[in-house]
Enzyme design. Structure first.
Site: not given
Length: 181
Positions: A99, A102, A106-107, A130, A164
């Site tokens: 989604d 940032d 995580t990615l 972002k 959500r």
């Protein structure tokens, strides 16, 4: 719930038009190949459903449950994988679907773990990116929209597991965000 938004950044029609464009690019890039999509739960569920219906290719779908926000408004350290086994991606073309990009932690972590499993290729598609200095450098291959560094909800993005299901993406009012969030 819309009253909880300071402002709407992208309405439903705008999001869907952008998904049409992303799907066309992805379909062209992966033409004549089978694609394995790894959706990052829970935030990418709505994006995944709407985007994949627009891609007329053979697609294998899997999901990873990874927590990085832990109820707050900023990523909190290392992401936590909520399952023991990773999807089988050996010898496959993989598209990670998330989604929002940032901090990048995580990615980057997900990409590293999947690349160790021997895929043919790994690309990343995010609905939102972002514009900010990241903790980890990562460049997505497909971006829906670039946004300022502010807290957004809707279209899969949440605050405290709420919002959500909004069909738009908006900036959550600051007075609704817990001071320690």
């Amino acid at each position: 719930m819309r009253a909880d938004l300071d402002r709407i950044l992208f309405d439903e029609a705008t999001i869907h038009r952008r998904l049409d464009e992303l799907a066309a690019r992805i379909s062209q890039d992966y033409r004549d190949r089978e694609l394995t999509v790894i959706a990052i739960l829970n935030g990418s569920v709505i994006l995944m459903a709407d985007l994949l219906r627009r891609i007329p290719l053979p697609v294998k779908l899997d999901c990873l449950s990874v927590a990085s926000y832990h109820g707050g408004i900023k990523p909190t350290g290392d992401p936590v994988f909520r399952q023991v086994l990773l999807p089988d991606v050996a010898g496959r073309h993989v598209l990670i679907l998330d989604d929002i990009l940032d901090s990048g932690v995580t990615l980057a972590t997900i990409r590293e773990k999947l690349e160790m499993a021997g895929p043919l290729s790994v690309r990343i598609c995010v609905l939102l990116e972002k514009k900010k200095i990241r903790t980890r450098t990562i460049d997505p291959d497909y971006v829906g929209f670039e946004i300022a560094d502010e807290f957004v909800v809707g279209y899969g993005l949440d605050y405290m597991e709420r919002y959500r299901n909004l069909p738009c993406i908006g900036v959550l009012r600051k007075d609704l965000i817990a001071p320690t969030g």
